[in-house]
Design an enzyme around this catalytic site. Structure first.
Site, PDB file in Angstrom:
ATOM      1  N   LYS A  83       0.844  -1.179  -0.253  1.00 39.37           N
ATOM      2  CA  LYS A  83      -0.128  -0.037   0.050  1.00 39.37           C
ATOM      3  C   LYS A  83       0.891   1.270  -0.253  1.00 39.37           C
ATOM      4  O   LYS A  83       0.550   2.223  -0.804  1.00 39.37           O
ATOM      5  CB  LYS A  83      -0.908   0.050   1.060  1.00 39.37           C
ATOM      6  CG  LYS A  83      -1.930  -1.043   1.040  1.00 39.37           C
ATOM      7  CD  LYS A  83      -2.877  -1.385   2.311  1.00 39.37           C
ATOM      8  CE  LYS A  83      -3.839  -2.527   2.440  1.00 39.37           C
ATOM      9  NZ  LYS A  83      -4.478  -2.787   3.451  1.00 39.37           N
ATOM     10  N   GLN A  92      -3.632  -1.533   9.856  1.00 34.86           N
ATOM     11  CA  GLN A  92      -3.725  -3.109   9.173  1.00 34.86           C
ATOM     12  C   GLN A  92      -4.292  -4.106  10.249  1.00 34.86           C
ATOM     13  O   GLN A  92      -4.076  -4.252  11.117  1.00 34.86           O
ATOM     14  CB  GLN A  92      -2.646  -3.633   8.813  1.00 34.86           C
ATOM     15  CG  GLN A  92      -2.551  -4.617   8.029  1.00 34.86           C
ATOM     16  CD  GLN A  92      -3.090  -4.733   6.464  1.00 34.86           C
ATOM     17  OE1 GLN A  92      -2.908  -3.732   5.879  1.00 34.86           O
ATOM     18  NE2 GLN A  92      -3.803  -5.610   6.238  1.00 34.86           N
ATOM     19  N   ASP A 139     -10.416   2.613   4.500  1.00 35.39           N
ATOM     20  CA  ASP A 139     -10.854   1.406   4.363  1.00 35.39           C
ATOM     21  C   ASP A 139     -12.521   1.209   4.218  1.00 35.39           C
ATOM     22  O   ASP A 139     -13.138   0.211   4.058  1.00 35.39           O
ATOM     23  CB  ASP A 139     -10.347   0.715   5.459  1.00 35.39           C
ATOM     24  CG  ASP A 139      -9.147  -0.115   5.157  1.00 35.39           C
ATOM     25  OD1 ASP A 139      -8.671  -0.152   3.913  1.00 35.39           O
ATOM     26  OD2 ASP A 139      -8.420  -0.304   6.166  1.00 35.39           O
TER      27      ASP A 139
END
Ligand code: NAP
Length: 285
Positions: free
Chosen positions: A55, A99, A122
């Site tokens: 990412k 994460q 997200d």
């Protein structure tokens, strides 16, 4: 029947990334600050480290600033929350992601929900899920958002079509169903208790599998001409495979995504698109 159109997720993800890079250049040329993506990685899970590093690498390629916060596995939850509060208040940070999974005893849901909806790239907070369910604007979860782009690029008409989603996770299945509903599809959600799953799937015009069982969807589950989207990622002795038996289903489907190279590349591309969108919205706020 002619073999299915193979939907090329790698090429479509590259297009999305190019659009994001152009959007970043435009924002900066107009005097705005570049978008910034803050990543939090708690502990040293190797798979999570790989995801975060890819990412960050993609951010860098597109002109998005990356602010990385690796934390030891024994970081107290309050410290993680305090860091998120700081990032929530930092104008250089457009998007924040922690994460998952986080190591025990940290609570991933509590941590995720600390991120302000405006920076929830997200799209997984309660606020973002609520906005999606209520049809309000907001940042959408990356993998289902990526599937919507694949369907659009493949020219699939969703309005009035019957979309069947196998899997009801908060991460994918539920937001996927909401996005399809918002696009005026008639949506059926299936899960481990669904009776006659193959029979339900055979009714689909669009079939989306997100289960995590290698090659579960066989040829006789699919009506001729159906668009089949395979979200599953399963590691087998022969390599990565999806939830769909690609070779067999490809003989009957109208269009199909491969694994790898289908849905997978779209997730990070859509994370970048969300980060740009968050930056654009904060620039006009
Ligand atoms: P998850 O949270 O484990 O959910 C799996 C879903 O599948 C559950 O709703 C479960 O039903 C259902 N299920 C399990 N066995 C079933 C069966 N025999 N028949 C019908 N339904 C069944 O998984 P997830 O996070 O949604 O991920 C699903 C798959 O997609 C995984 O392979 C994951 O790696 C992959 N994935 C890929 C991406 C990507 O970027 N490409 C992103 C996210 C996920 P119950 O609710 O009844 O238990």
């Amino acid at each position: 029947m002619a073999p299915a159109l193979v939907i090329d997720g790698r090429a479509i993800a590259a297009e999305v990334r190019a659009q994001v890079a152009a959007g970043v250049r435009e924002l900066v040329a107009a005097g705005g600050r570049p978008p910034g993506l803050a990543t939090i990685l708690v502990g040293d899970d190797p798979a999570s480290a790989v995801y975060v590093s890819s990412k960050r690498k993609t951010s860098g390629e597109l002109g998005i600033e990356s602010f990385h916060h690796p934390l030891p596995a024994d970081t107290p939850q309050d410290d993680v929350l305090a860091l998120i509060d700081e990032l929530n208040a930092d104008p250089a940070v457009s998007g924040i992601l922690c994460q998952l999974p986080v190591p025990d005893p940290l609570d991933g849901a509590v941590i995720t929900n600390r991120v302000r909806a405006e920076k929830d790239v997200d799209g997984l907070t309660i606020a973002s899920a609520g906005r999606l369910a209520l049809g309000l604007p907001g940042l959408r979860p990356c993998t289902p958002a990526g599937v919507m782009i694949l369907l659009e690029k493949a020219g699939v008409e969703l309005q009035g079509s019957h979309a069947v989603v196998i899997g009801r996770s908060n991460l994918f299945g539920k937001p996927m169903a909401q996005l399809l509903l918002a696009a005026n599809a008639t949506v059926t959600m299936c899960h481990s208790r669904t009776r006659d799953l193959p029979g339900v799937c055979r009714q689909a015009d669009v079939l989306i599998a997100a289960v995590g069982r290698a090659r579960m969807v066989g040829r006789d589950w699919v009506k001729p001409g159906t668009t089949v989207i395979d979200v599953g990622i399963n590691r087998t002795e022969t390599g990565l495979v999806g939830d769909v038996d690609f070779a067999a289903v490809g003989e009957v489907a109208g269009a199909i995504t491969p694994v790898p190279g289908g849905v997978g590349p779209m997730t990070i591309a859509c994370l970048m698109a969300n980060t740009l969108r968050a930056a654009q919205l904060s620039a006009v706020a």
